[in-house]
Design a protein around this motif. Structure first.
Motif, short mmCIF file in Angstrom:
data_model
loop_
_atom_site.label_atom_id
_atom_site.label_comp_id
_atom_site.label_asym_id
_atom_site.label_seq_id
_atom_site.Cartn_x
_atom_site.Cartn_y
_atom_site.Cartn_z
N PHE A 1 -7.07 3.25 6.56
CA PHE A 1 -6.73 1.89 6.99
C PHE A 1 -6.75 0.65 8.28
O PHE A 1 -6.78 2.14 9.24
CB PHE A 1 -5.35 2.02 6.14
N ASP B 1 -4.52 -1.32 9.25
CA ASP B 1 -3.22 -1.85 9.41
C ASP B 1 -2.67 0.07 9.21
O ASP B 1 -2.55 0.75 8.45
CB ASP B 1 -2.46 -2.42 8.26
N ARG C 1 1.02 1.04 8.68
CA ARG C 1 1.87 0.31 8.28
C ARG C 1 1.49 0.84 6.56
O ARG C 1 2.02 1.94 6.24
CB ARG C 1 2.33 -1.08 7.94
N ALA C 2 -0.04 0.00 6.49
CA ALA C 2 -0.13 0.67 5.21
C ALA C 2 -0.70 1.71 4.84
O ALA C 2 -0.06 2.73 4.32
CB ALA C 2 -1.80 -0.09 5.13
N ARG D 1 2.33 3.52 4.82
CA ARG D 1 3.26 4.21 3.20
C ARG D 1 2.65 4.73 2.56
O ARG D 1 3.23 5.38 1.99
CB ARG D 1 2.87 2.67 2.83
N ALA D 2 1.16 4.95 2.61
CA ALA D 2 0.19 5.86 1.65
C ALA D 2 0.54 7.22 1.92
O ALA D 2 1.06 8.13 0.99
CB ALA D 2 -1.52 6.12 2.20
N TYR E 1 -5.17 7.33 -5.47
CA TYR E 1 -6.40 6.94 -4.09
C TYR E 1 -7.56 7.83 -4.76
O TYR E 1 -8.55 8.18 -4.45
CB TYR E 1 -6.22 7.73 -3.57
#
Length: 265
Positions: free
Chosen positions: A201, A203, A205-206, A209-210, A256
């Motif tokens: 990622f 980002d 934060r993304a 979260r994952a 995923y």
């Protein structure tokens, strides 16, 4: 993780052929599990039985492909033995069916959103008119069915399930292998272990979260600096390729699809 590890990591392309549960092409596209070491059918689960005055007759059904309503079950049965004697883990990808051989694998597709998961069928049920399968909470979550509680699904029998090798549910059919949180991972080049890269990622934060969704064994690794930094979500480690491949399949089932098995060996 170090740059040395990331450069040394390689995708283990042949590992699915080594694993107890590999994959093969399905006619018309897609992948299906190929079980090299199937668990024996639990003979006691194949006898005719009666529930609420209705008889059910389990049988081999290699071409089973049905559409109907699915429900899910969780807390009230969590930790209890299933029909096969395995422990029910509501967060694993498992299910109950009235007549299919146990234990077996089925592909369940939520017809409302197109999501599909492969689950281990190890219990009997649901004994409610109009419902063809009862999913664990983890399977319902993966299919996007938690909020509604029931939904229309397609169920296709794939064949026998792999052996467990222990009293724990098969990791191939688990959302994330239940285990104590490991210490922060060391570079794989030094440990010689196997990891799953769930995704990469831009980002942070993304990525976080994952990682949170994938459980205690997931961590975020940073590669690069500044605007070029990438945040990789890594799950593991596992000491051998078979366990790692089972876990990778579980990560794929969580949504995923590009999850990779990596190693520095």
């Amino acid at each position: 993780m170090t740059a040395r590890f990331l450069k040394g990591a390689c995708i283990v392309a042949l590992l699915p052929l080594m694993a107890a549960c590999a994959t093969a092409a399905r006619p018309g596209g897609g992948r299906i599990p190929v079980v090299a070491d199937p668990a024996p059918i639990v003979s006691g689960t194949m006898r005719p039985y009666q529930v609420r005055g209705r008889w059910y007759r389990p049988a081999e059904q290699p071409n089973y492909d049905e559409t109907g309503m699915a429900s899910w079950y969780g807390d009230q049965f969590n930790g209890r033995p299933t029909a096969t004697g395995e422990r029910f883990d509501m967060y694993a990808l498992s299910a109950a069916h009235k007549t299919l051989p146990l234990p077996g694998l089925v592909e369940v597709t939520n017809l409302a959103n197109g999501r599909s998961v492969v689950v281990r069928v190890n219990d009997r049920g649901p004994f409610v008119d109009g419902r063809i399968i009862d999913l664990s909470r983890g399977a319902a979550d993966a299919l996007g069915m938690l909020q509604r509680g029931v939904g229309e699904v397609r169920v296709r029998y794939l064949g026998p399930a792999p052996r467990l090798g222990s009293a724990q549910p098969m990791q191939y059919a688990a959302a994330v292998a239940p285990a104590p949180a490991p210490p922060r991972p060391q570079p794989a080049a030094e440990t010689g272990r196997y990891w799953i890269q769930a995704g990469s990622f831009a980002d942070r934060r993304a990525a976080r979260r994952a990682a949170d969704r994938l459980g205690d064994r997931a961590t975020v690794d940073v590669a690069g600096q500044g605007d070029s930094a990438l945040y990789r979500v890594l799950v593991g480690p596992w000491p051998d390729p078979n366990a790692a491949e089972h876990a990778r399949q579980a990560v794929v089932a969580r949504g995923y699809a590009d999850a990779l098995l990596i190693s520095a060996q």
